[in-house]
Design an enzyme around this catalytic site. Structure first.
Site, mmCIF file in Angstrom:
data_model
loop_
_atom_site.group_PDB
_atom_site.id
_atom_site.type_symbol
_atom_site.label_atom_id
_atom_site.label_comp_id
_atom_site.label_asym_id
_atom_site.label_seq_id
_atom_site.Cartn_x
_atom_site.Cartn_y
_atom_site.Cartn_z
ATOM 1 N N HIS A 138 -5.375 9.374 0.436
ATOM 2 C CA HIS A 138 -5.438 8.677 1.720
ATOM 3 C C HIS A 138 -6.352 9.322 2.745
ATOM 4 O O HIS A 138 -6.042 9.384 3.940
ATOM 5 C CB HIS A 138 -4.028 8.517 2.312
ATOM 6 C CG HIS A 138 -3.847 7.206 3.037
ATOM 7 N ND1 HIS A 138 -4.215 7.026 4.341
ATOM 8 C CD2 HIS A 138 -3.369 6.014 2.626
ATOM 9 C CE1 HIS A 138 -3.943 5.775 4.706
ATOM 10 N NE2 HIS A 138 -3.432 5.143 3.672
ATOM 11 N N ASP A 174 0.820 -1.214 0.000
ATOM 12 C CA ASP A 174 0.000 0.000 0.000
ATOM 13 C C ASP A 174 0.856 1.266 0.000
ATOM 14 O O ASP A 174 2.052 1.232 0.302
ATOM 15 C CB ASP A 174 -0.874 0.055 1.267
ATOM 16 C CG ASP A 174 -1.989 -0.969 1.229
ATOM 17 O OD1 ASP A 174 -2.010 -1.789 0.293
ATOM 18 O OD2 ASP A 174 -2.826 -0.945 2.148
ATOM 19 N N ASP A 175 0.180 2.375 -0.260
ATOM 20 C CA ASP A 175 0.674 3.746 -0.023
ATOM 21 C C ASP A 175 1.712 4.252 -1.019
ATOM 22 O O ASP A 175 2.163 5.381 -0.917
ATOM 23 C CB ASP A 175 1.252 3.909 1.398
ATOM 24 C CG ASP A 175 0.191 3.749 2.472
ATOM 25 O OD1 ASP A 175 -0.983 3.555 2.112
ATOM 26 O OD2 ASP A 175 0.538 3.811 3.660
ATOM 27 N N HIS A 186 -5.665 3.135 -3.937
ATOM 28 C CA HIS A 186 -5.717 3.279 -2.482
ATOM 29 C C HIS A 186 -6.213 4.698 -2.185
ATOM 30 O O HIS A 186 -5.829 5.303 -1.204
ATOM 31 C CB HIS A 186 -4.328 3.017 -1.901
ATOM 32 C CG HIS A 186 -4.283 2.840 -0.409
ATOM 33 N ND1 HIS A 186 -5.238 2.151 0.292
ATOM 34 C CD2 HIS A 186 -3.385 3.278 0.516
ATOM 35 C CE1 HIS A 186 -4.920 2.165 1.583
ATOM 36 N NE2 HIS A 186 -3.811 2.850 1.751
ATOM 37 N N HIS A 218 3.632 -2.355 3.088
ATOM 38 C CA HIS A 218 3.626 -1.000 2.531
ATOM 39 C C HIS A 218 4.847 -0.821 1.634
ATOM 40 O O HIS A 218 5.956 -1.198 2.029
ATOM 41 C CB HIS A 218 3.566 0.044 3.644
ATOM 42 C CG HIS A 218 2.263 -0.014 4.391
ATOM 43 N ND1 HIS A 218 2.023 -0.969 5.344
ATOM 44 C CD2 HIS A 218 1.130 0.711 4.258
ATOM 45 C CE1 HIS A 218 0.774 -0.808 5.798
ATOM 46 N NE2 HIS A 218 0.212 0.203 5.154
HETATM 47 NI NI NI Z 1 -2.669 3.197 3.554
#
Ligand code: NI
Length: 475
Positions: free
Chosen positions: A336, A281-282, A332, A424
């Protein structure tokens, strides 16, 4: 007048009657008071009968009841007190506005009775229904009935929306989503044409009333079960049908603009053998996502990246490499935010911004969506034109920032067949962990697959838009 006050008046009426009994031929002022009390009592009965037409149970608040037999007109009003001060102030204000509009209308010369004087027999009644959704949206439906002294009653219906937590009013358009009107239009036309007793009463011009661009669908309440629409007498059906309510389930109101998901390619995988999906993620992050991609390339393995739209715009080359290596790339979100705190309009804008970023970087849409913080609910799911994916093994890599801890967390999870591992893509420690984890998983006999491939091959399902694949799914 509050009910409590009415009982005080009622008591005085009894006392007055007693006095009259003791002193026959009481003066005319007490006779007038007696008439007024009788009228008030009648008004109370009429108001209570009207209020009882509201659908129960009300989902929030206690009723505030106002009965006034007064010059120039009479009022039997009921509305809720929610306990949320700023919302209660707005509701009281809305009721005051309805009352002022009524006074203004019936003081117009053309609306006065033949006597030319306003009559206390002209009455305004108000009742309500409340619907509260799990994310704190209150829909307040106000039913209004005007009863002129010597003309037919007039009824109207208003729907107001409030965000209880924020203490703000919301416009209907802020609560609508992609294809809301189109879906409501298609559903209502089909339903009323096919369902008794509606199909035989439907007016000939129903297509105009139920057109997606008509104002019909501006007025709705959000309920736990779906979107509730009201159709007033003579709007679609003869008066004998009364007020018609129709709840359209959320799944039928969801955006269907996205083409049905194509089945992912699972050629080359053996559905009988254990498989696991790594997710990052991210990102994208040029350096650390780049190192993760080096590892995947070295072992001819794939993973799924849940990228942020804002970073996809900044580092398109990293996303292009993710695709080139056969990895899956999901959204995603753009930057955020917690989607449970976003309005439907804000969610729709996020979906559009991410779509633009992906189209520009890789010429295709994200195939999946992972909500930031894993935070979602039924309303949010309905707004997302992609399958929503959580995970079942949390490495807590963002917390430990340590490759050994990540490896330990994965080993502790036991059998990984069918599981989705959360990492991540932006930490050096996570890239180091990936360099150990990929060969370890392959040695243990796992096939590394993307999330869509996992859902297809392991669970026998093609991922569906707006459906949540949550923690429990990947066990
Ligand atoms: Ni995240």
């Amino acid at each position: 007048m509050k009910l409590r006050n009415f009982f005080a008046l009622f008591l005085s009426l009894v006392l007055l009657m007693g006095l009259n009994g003791c002193a026959p031929g009481a003066n005319s002022s007490s006779a007038l008071i007696t008439v007024k009390l009788k009228k008030t009592q009648e008004l109370n009965t009429r108001a209570a009968a009207y209020w009882s037409e509201s659908k129960k149970p009300q989902q929030i608040g206690e009723p505030v009841s106002v009965v006034e037999y007064a010059a120039p007109f009479s009022y039997g009003l009921q509305y809720p007190k929610t306990g949320y001060q700023s919302v209660d102030d707005m509701i009281a204000q809305a009721v005051a506005e309805r009352r002022a509009a009524f006074d203004k209308k019936y003081l117009l010369p053309e609306n006065l009775p033949e006597s030319g004087k306003p009559s206390a027999d002209t009455a305004l009644f108000l009742r309500y229904e409340t619907y509260l959704t799990e994310d704190g949206n209150l829909s307040l439906v106000l039913f209004e009935r005007e009863e002129p002294a010597d003309a037919a009653p007039v009824t109207q219906l208003y729907i107001l929306h409030y965000d209880l937590a924020a203490g703000t009013a919301q416009k209907p358009e802020d609560l609508m989503w992609e294809r809301f009107r189109e879906n409501a239009s298609a559903y209502t036309q089909k339903y009323f044409l096919e369902t008794e007793p509606y199909k035989k009463g439907l007016f000939g011009d129903y297509k105009k009333t139920l057109a997606s661009d008509s104002s019909t669908f501006d007025r709705f309440a959000l309920t736990d079960d779906g979107v509730l629409f009201y159709f007033e007498p003579y709007q679609l059906f003869p008066g004998s049908y009364g007020l018609v309510r129709l709840i359209i389930p959320y799944e039928d109101m969801r955006a269907k603009a996205a083409p049905p998901q194509a089945a992912p390619d699972i050629a080359g995988f053996d559905a009988e053998k254990p498989m696991v999906a790594l997710t990052f993620d991210d990102g994208p992050n040029p350096r650390n996502t780049g190192a993760i991609l080096d590892t995947l390339e070295q072992y001819n393995a794939v993973a799924t990246f849940f990228d942020l739209g804002s970073l996809v715009e900044r580092y398109p080359a990293v996303v292009q490499r993710e695709i080139a290596l056969g990895c899956e790339v999901g959204s995603h979100s753009y930057n955020h935010k917690d989607f449970k705190k976003l309005s439907n309009a804000e969610i729709s804008n996020d979906v559009k911004a991410v779509s633009r970023a992906f189209q520009s970087a890789i010429g295709q849409e994200p195939t999946l969506f992972r909500p930031p913080y894993g935070n979602t609910n039924q309303r949010v799911n309905g707004q997302i034109p992609m399958p929503l994916v959580l995970w079942s093994v949390d490495t807590l890599d963002w917390k430990s920032r340590n490759a050994t801890s990540v490896m330990a967390a994965v080993k502790k999870a036991g059998n990984l067949d069918g599981k989705v591992i959360l990492m991540h893509g932006i930490y050096e420690s996570s890239a180091e962990a990936t360099a150990q984890l990929v060969p370890y998983l392959l040695e243990e006999g796992y096939q590394l697959v993307t999330v869509s491939q996992l859902i297809e091959a392991k669970y026998g399902e093609t991922p569906q838009p707006s459906k949540l694949y949550g923690y429990d799914y990947f066990q």
